[in-house]
Design a protein around this motif. Sequence first.
Motif, PDB file in Angstrom:
ATOM      1  N   PHE A 349     125.011 125.863 142.413  1.00  0.00           N
ATOM      2  CA  PHE A 349     124.110 126.325 143.473  1.00  0.00           C
ATOM      3  C   PHE A 349     124.772 126.157 144.838  1.00  0.00           C
ATOM      4  CE2 PHE A 349     121.092 124.171 146.470  1.00  0.00           C
ATOM      5  CZ  PHE A 349     120.544 125.325 147.020  1.00  0.00           C
ATOM      6  N   GLU A 350     125.232 127.274 145.416  1.00  0.00           N
ATOM      7  CA  GLU A 350     125.783 127.316 146.768  1.00  0.00           C
ATOM      8  C   GLU A 350     126.801 126.194 147.004  1.00  0.00           C
ATOM      9  OE1 GLU A 350     122.911 128.151 149.822  1.00  0.00           O
ATOM     10  OE2 GLU A 350     121.675 129.344 148.479  1.00  0.00           O
ATOM     11  N   GLU A 351     126.508 125.215 147.876  1.00  0.00           N
ATOM     12  CA  GLU A 351     127.453 124.142 148.150  1.00  0.00           C
ATOM     13  C   GLU A 351     127.584 123.169 146.986  1.00  0.00           C
ATOM     14  OE1 GLU A 351     126.449 122.155 151.796  1.00  0.00           O
ATOM     15  OE2 GLU A 351     126.444 124.000 152.979  1.00  0.00           O
ATOM     16  N   LEU A 352     126.612 123.173 146.075  1.00  0.00           N
ATOM     17  CA  LEU A 352     126.643 122.262 144.931  1.00  0.00           C
ATOM     18  C   LEU A 352     127.540 122.867 143.857  1.00  0.00           C
ATOM     19  CD1 LEU A 352     125.301 119.575 143.853  1.00  0.00           C
ATOM     20  CD2 LEU A 352     123.783 121.087 142.575  1.00  0.00           C
ATOM     21  N   ALA A 412     123.667 135.895 142.592  1.00  0.00           N
ATOM     22  CA  ALA A 412     124.461 135.405 141.463  1.00  0.00           C
ATOM     23  C   ALA A 412     125.229 136.600 140.914  1.00  0.00           C
ATOM     24  CB  ALA A 412     123.567 134.792 140.386  1.00  0.00           C
ATOM     25  N   TYR A 413     126.552 136.532 140.945  1.00  0.00           N
ATOM     26  CA  TYR A 413     127.387 137.667 140.587  1.00  0.00           C
ATOM     27  C   TYR A 413     127.976 137.517 139.184  1.00  0.00           C
ATOM     28  CZ  TYR A 413     127.142 138.802 145.561  1.00  0.00           C
ATOM     29  OH  TYR A 413     126.683 139.124 146.816  1.00  0.00           O
ATOM     30  N   VAL A 427     120.890 122.596 140.051  1.00  0.00           N
ATOM     31  CA  VAL A 427     120.542 122.564 141.470  1.00  0.00           C
ATOM     32  C   VAL A 427     120.325 121.116 141.885  1.00  0.00           C
ATOM     33  CG1 VAL A 427     119.428 124.834 141.286  1.00  0.00           C
ATOM     34  CG2 VAL A 427     118.031 122.763 141.128  1.00  0.00           C
ATOM     35  N   ASP A 428     120.290 120.882 143.208  1.00  0.00           N
ATOM     36  CA  ASP A 428     119.904 119.548 143.663  1.00  0.00           C
ATOM     37  C   ASP A 428     118.397 119.516 143.871  1.00  0.00           C
ATOM     38  OD1 ASP A 428     119.517 120.840 146.096  1.00  0.00           O
ATOM     39  OD2 ASP A 428     121.282 119.984 147.055  1.00  0.00           O
TER      40      ASP A 428
END
Length: 861
Positions: A349-352, A412-413, A427-428
């Motif tokens: 998830f993004e930065e995670l 999401a690719y 995710v966080d």
Amino acid sequence: MTRKENDDVVWSGTWVAERLGVGLRGDEQLPALLGLALRRNPKRAHLLVSNVLGKHVPQSPSVVYDAGHGLGERVRKLLGDEDAARAVVLGYAETATGLGHSVADGVALAPYLHSTRRPVDGVERAGGFEESHSHATSHLLLPEDPDLLAGAGPLILVDDEFSTGNTVLNTIRDLHERYPRDRYVIVALVDMRAEQDRDRLESFATEIEARVDLVSLASGTVSLPEGVLEKGQALVAQYETRAGSDAAQGPSVASPEATQSSPADSPDAAPSSPAVSPQGPAGRVRRVELEWPAGVPDGGRHGFTPEHRDRLDAEAPAMARRIAQALDLPSATATRDADARPRILVLGFEELMYAPLRLGTALERIADADVRYSTTTRSPVLAVDDPGYAIRTRLVFPAHDDPADGPGERYAYNVAGGGFDAVVAVVDSVADTPRLHAPDGLLAQLAAHTPQVVLAVIPSYTPHTPERVSMLPEPLRGPAFSSYAPDEVGWLLQDLSDAELEAPTEEREEAIQSGGAHYAESLPVEYQPSAEYQQLFKAALDTSAARIARAVGTVTETVLAEVPLRRGRRGTDPHPRPVLVSLARAGTPVGVLMRRWAQHRHGIDLPHYAVSIVRGRGIDANALRWLQQHHDPADVVFVDGWTGKGAITRELAAAVAEFEGFDPEIAVLADPGGCVRTYGTREDFLIPSACLNSTVSGLISRTVLRSDLVGPDDFHGAKFYRELADADVSNHFLDTVAARFDEVAVAVDAEVKELLAADRAPTWEGWAAVERISEEYGIHDVNLVKPGVGETTRVLLRRVPWKILAKRGAGADLDHVRLLAEHRGVPVEEVDELPYTCVGLIHPQYTRGATGADGRAVTTP
């Protein structure tokens, strides 16, 4: 996008190269490392899409991790161990956060920090800079340790690509003014600078009088023809307009933004209708409890040390096994045709990026599956379903982490159409919001394209700052909060009595097992006992009061004897007193009784508090900070009612590891699971406080942890059920047990003397039994097996029970269990060789249509 197409040897930059004339020149491995796509960005037309970064293109987790780790090993060799130990590694959000982590792992000796676009209240900025070509430009540096960047050792900057060098120059310029140093190392997967950019970096290094080295996997340049930005923007507009028109006229699809073009002969071939459609019925979504090690940050947003990495290394295999168990994956020792192996995507998830990457590498090692890894992103990119284009499909969903820059689309690719049999979404906890679970949210989008979606939530790390500690309130006390006297216990909780938190048991169970909610985000409707059940409670209390009093005396005297030895009588107090800290809420009545024993037998007033601990999310860190501020942590003794399989024991041990001075040992009334050293008894017998809920626990609910109610500076929450005062037996329970203290005193003294001289090392017998039962009954999830009288009672009161296993010949200790089981229509099966008096089994794979129990393994239809 089919699996066969994905294996074809077609450079994934062909489509863009043919239409815009963009090309790569340089090392021969560049086409294997990079593809091309078109940005939806007014600043730059093309996007270099890495095949080994794990952001846009699903890739083997070990390939992604090894790429960064290998670069880190090269940096360590370049610097030497002495300078590597003085260095700091800095990665860039969001794309290179996982790469930077992996590089830091390769360096091995240095802490890691990555920039972030998520501001955190109370954490002072150590710097910031701009990324000129990005769609979201501002980077923040928010280390928990304000001195992390202040050392004179080398700074290692990690990005996925090194193109113009502007981002790195902005970073060095900002940080060099604050923390000057004489050496920098730039690390990138690919060095794609033009000649003039190379000259500019060298001039800048001379200007600041510092050495700057560069380490990369490959180097080259991107050739950009005249007018490429305008041509790229026009091409994006053309394709998205056609895709939108086709989607409006055609059938409804789960990913309306995904576009397709046939692998046409002509570069100008028009796209056909949207490529992505649901693959049959929507897939199943469920949650897996990772049991993330408490105190280990979810990433490098506030700093990540080599010690954190060591703890994660130790725990990653167990977390991967929990994921494999949730997915029902065969072990890696199985021998099957490679094409028949399930295809699993671990989606960050993004930065995670780093945490899911490490989970993916661990899963790859233990499971007989084709594991891939990628993450969601904020970057808007055109999707074209052509084997010569790097971004084949796109899922679009709303942001679900309350971003500082407001709501917006996320992507999401190459997930849809990827042939994945399951997706593990990581995710966080900040991002585990209703928007994640909404009909148009990420989980629903994923479920439309894969049979299984498993949600794994990692606790968002909350930095420890003096400002945050000073804001913590004083404990809540009765009668304003709870029916206990104010000196009996101080609750390190916040009062959520006015919040609507209750849900019917069946709805909660379905949401918990489907992954729609964590059990701590809601409360069960308070069980209102019948007159028959209340009478049974009173009879059980009268029968067992002396037995409980003896266990209370034994555990209290053991604590009083051992706590002074724990701290070596250091400090100014020659007679240090234990500080009792109960794990709310089952531990609270026991803590009150222990306090009463110490007062009755020795005239000692022990401080007593109640704190929240949540399985899978750890103990309330703010409560520990409050305790650190007001007491010597060496005096703190954690108290609980009983042990089951030991999950909370392990949770607590991991949680307090990051808080200096605390002893993770739990003192319990009963330890039938063999999980602790300090106990009143190891017999599994009825503790009447387990028979009821709030009405025997000071009218306080189970604790609540939900991101919209509990902020980073808050204690966990709970409700005070004032309206149930007429049914409250909390003080009656305490008074009845305390009245038997004198008659058991002699027996307690003898028992304590024997215990202090005995080997009380935990045997973990209960955990082994739970694992055996989980497999024998086809449950395959130890979290659904609740051993012991207390835990079985909780299953019957709060969850959807499947069946009860009772030790053959168990007597009156199970009268209330049998009555509750009868009321709920749950079978009680007598078994031999059970280390507990009874075990409660929660209904596996529960839905509100689930019925009965036949003793056989539960299978998914």
